[in-house]
Design an enzyme around this catalytic site. Structure first.
Site, PDB file in Angstrom:
ATOM      1  N   GLU A   1       0.826  -1.216   0.000  1.00 15.41           N
ATOM      2  CA  GLU A   1       0.000   0.000   0.000  1.00 15.41           C
ATOM      3  C   GLU A   1       0.860   1.266   0.000  1.00 15.41           C
ATOM      4  O   GLU A   1       0.755   2.115   0.895  1.00 15.41           O
ATOM      5  CB  GLU A   1      -0.968  -0.013   1.191  1.00 15.41           C
ATOM      6  CG  GLU A   1      -1.969  -1.154   1.089  1.00 15.41           C
ATOM      7  CD  GLU A   1      -3.064  -1.133   2.152  1.00 15.41           C
ATOM      8  OE1 GLU A   1      -2.840  -0.585   3.236  1.00 15.41           O
ATOM      9  OE2 GLU A   1      -4.152  -1.670   1.887  1.00 15.41           O
TER      10      GLU A   1
ATOM     11  N   GLU B   1      -5.398  -8.313  -1.358  1.00 10.40           N
ATOM     12  CA  GLU B   1      -6.101  -8.188  -0.073  1.00 10.40           C
ATOM     13  C   GLU B   1      -7.552  -7.847  -0.339  1.00 10.40           C
ATOM     14  O   GLU B   1      -7.849  -6.954  -1.138  1.00 10.40           O
ATOM     15  CB  GLU B   1      -5.526  -7.064   0.797  1.00 10.40           C
ATOM     16  CG  GLU B   1      -4.189  -7.343   1.393  1.00 10.40           C
ATOM     17  CD  GLU B   1      -3.770  -6.274   2.401  1.00 10.40           C
ATOM     18  OE1 GLU B   1      -4.646  -5.650   3.031  1.00 10.40           O
ATOM     19  OE2 GLU B   1      -2.552  -6.062   2.525  1.00 10.40           O
TER      20      GLU B   1
HETATM   21  C1  BG6 Z   1      -4.449  -3.170   4.644  1.00  5.73           C
HETATM   22  C2  BG6 Z   1      -3.123  -3.601   5.149  1.00  5.73           C
HETATM   23  O1  BG6 Z   1      -4.518  -1.786   4.818  1.00  5.73           O
HETATM   24  O2  BG6 Z   1      -5.606  -3.583   5.285  1.00  5.73           O
HETATM   25  C3  BG6 Z   1      -3.147  -4.745   6.136  1.00  5.73           C
HETATM   26  O3  BG6 Z   1      -2.243  -3.884   4.100  1.00  5.73           O
HETATM   27  C4  BG6 Z   1      -4.349  -4.583   7.045  1.00  5.73           C
HETATM   28  O4  BG6 Z   1      -1.930  -4.770   6.823  1.00  5.73           O
HETATM   29  C5  BG6 Z   1      -5.594  -4.669   6.186  1.00  5.73           C
HETATM   30  O5  BG6 Z   1      -4.398  -5.484   8.089  1.00  5.73           O
HETATM   31  C6  BG6 Z   1      -6.900  -4.623   6.947  1.00  5.73           C
HETATM   32  O6  BG6 Z   1      -6.913  -3.530   7.780  1.00  5.73           O
HETATM   33  P1  BG6 Z   1      -7.166  -3.666   9.335  1.00  5.73           P
HETATM   34  O7  BG6 Z   1      -6.920  -2.347   9.861  1.00  5.73           O
HETATM   35  O8  BG6 Z   1      -8.579  -4.111   9.468  1.00  5.73           O
HETATM   36  O9  BG6 Z   1      -6.206  -4.677   9.827  1.00  5.73           O
END
Ligand code: BG6
Length: 483
Positions: free
Chosen positions: A176, A381
């Site tokens: 990111e 993701e």
């Molecule tokens: C992304 C990141 O922003 O979202 C991860 O690359 C992160 O590291 C994921 O865990 C989900 O966000 P969160 O804050 O719910 O863990």
């Protein structure tokens, strides 16, 4: 017939600092997440000046994959994963970050991880930098605002690519990378630029100590490091494929008022294409100087820099996708909750953490990005952070997660049918892990439940959620059976 191509990389994703634990085991140094406390949806995480006695730091044990990795990867194999996206924790292999030679115990740990993946028929995809800069580089060098980090990063990347040649061929340079466009979170987690003082809250919007000049400069140095890394990766092994990784943000105009439309266009450009253009096209977009002017920053792109960026374009474009937002020119309409801010969207439901759930936004994003870049795309993701209840028999009935994933996968199929070249999908947090934004365990994403709570209590026992069996079927039918 499934629309998903043969060899589609189905799988899951994690980041070392959120799942490994073992924060000081076998010579590992401190990383920036190791000085971050836990928070909640309403209480921000704090950054302390070093590790303080009596404070709970969620990354220190996390879900202890450092000792459970063989069993955990076996479970991924049981689900039929074709790909496991994970990160190397930089401070496990270079404890301070500026050493010439690595910590051999760290090197051997990841070798065993990759060998286990291969044994289970899983292709590893490695993020070199996922919010886990060695603390020493943050504290003593000022993080990525210092150009010296480029060579430290390249030394680390060269070591990893040489050691794991033949075991790993997919690499992502920075997780990111566009988060550096955001104040608090971007400074701390993305750039390793620490707040002044002790016990400072990590914000997502206005950040009093933010210095945009440092942040934009840090991002420029990461672009250079990434571009050099791509060239190096191809030299080390022509089989290597290197991707960028962007936090995908769909921004719709809140209304058809042209002011909203223009603002939405600006947000889409800046949040998605500022970084995408540099890493995929090899140059800043024409409007970058206008952004710098508005932000009051000055970025010098020398001829040498321009040549570096042009030479180091990525092989594929990867991104995370969780939510969409809307842009309104009326500041009174701005809502909190969504990481990307915005004015809310009455057509969408929100997760318990306020993130707008928008499967169709994923199709929209895939098509926008493919139209612009025409390189293979990968969703590295996507998932639902939710409160799960483990029954006495160990089962977890997470039909809401299955619904979320099904609806997003359906939209991926639609985009592929429209001609988008999509390589794969690694669902985020395939095993429960520590949330990056809040530091909680309660915000669970996994197919695999881990018995651990926000305060660090729990047996760390693993159990399979209903979504585990569902995803296994999805993979076995190559996305045909989503029922
Ligand atoms: C992304 C990141 O922003 O979202 C991860 O690359 C992160 O590291 C994921 O865990 C989900 O966000 P969160 O804050 O719910 O863990």
């Amino acid at each position: 017939m499934s629309t998903f191509p043969e060899g589609f990389l189905w799988g899951g994703a994690t980041a070392a600092n959120q799942c490994e634990g073992g924060y000081d085991a076998d010579g590992k140094g401190l990383g920036v997440p190791d000085i971050m406390t836990g928070g909640t949806v309403s209480e921000p995480r704090h950054v302390t000046d070093g590790v303080k006695p009596g404070v709970h730091y969620p990354s220190h044990e996390a879900v202890d994959m450092y000792t459970h990795y063989l069993d955990d990867i076996a479970l991924f194999g049981e689900m039929g994963f074709k790909c496991y996206r994970m990160s190397i924790n930089w401070s496990r292999v270079f404890p301070k970050g500026d050493e010439e030679k690595p910590n051999q115990a760290g090197i051997e740990f990841y070798r065993r991880v990759f060998e286990k993946c291969r044994e289970c028929g899983i292709e590893p995809m490695v993020t070199l930098s996922h919010y886990e800069l060695p603390y020493h580089l943050a504290k003593e060098y000022g993080g990525w605002a210092n150009p010296k980090l480029i060579d430290f990063y390249l030394n680390y990347a060269r070591t990893a690519m040489t050691e794991y040649k033949g075991l790993v061929k997919y690499w992502l340079t920075f997780n990111e990378i566009n988060c550096l466009l955001m104040g608090g979170f971007g400074n701390i987690m993305g750039a390793g630029i620490l707040p002044p003082g002790d016990d400072v809250a990590m914000t997502f919007g206005d950040t009093p100590w933010d210095v945009p000049q440092k942040r934009y400069q840090a991002l420029h140095y990461q672009f250079l490091a990434s571009a050099k890394c791509v060239v190096m990766a191809h030299e080390i092994d022509p089989e290597n494929k290197v991707g960028c990784m962007i936090a995908g943000n769909v921004t719709y105009p809140h209304t058809c008022n042209p002011d909203d439309v223009i603002l939405a266009q600006r947000k889409q450009r800046e949040q998605n294409f500022y970084c995408g253009d540099v890493q995929v096209r090899g140059a800043y977009p024409a409007w970058a100087p206008a952004v710098w002017k508005r932000e009051g920053v000055s970025i010098e792109v020398s001829d040498e820099d321009a040549a570096t960026l042009a030479a180091g374009t990525v092989d594929f474009y990867s991104f995370s996708y969780y939510m969409s937002s809307t842009a309104s020119a009326d500041p009174k309409l701005i809502e909190g909750g969504n990481i990307f801010g915005g004015a809310g969207n009455e057509y969408l439901k929100k997760s318990d953490w306020g993130w707008a759930i928008d499967p169709k936004g994923l199709k929209y994003y895939l098509e926008e990005v493919y139209d612009r870049y025409q390189v293979p795309l990968m969703i590295v993701e996507n998932g639902l952070g939710a409160v799960d209840v483990r029954e006495e028999d160990g089962s977890v009935h997470d039909s809401y997660r299955v619904d979320y994933l099904r609806e997003h996968i359906e939209q991926m199929g639609e985009a592929i049918a429209d001609g988008v070249d999509l390589m794969g999908y690694t669902m985020w947090g395939c095993i429960d892990l520590v949330s990056a934004s809040t530091g909680e365990m309660k915000k669970r994403y996994g197919f695999i439940y881990v018995d651990k709570d926000n305060d660090g209590a729990g047996t760390l026992a693993r159990s399979k959620k209903d979504s585990f069996y569902w995803y296994k079927k999805v993979i076995a039918t190559n996305g045909e059976d989503l029922s």
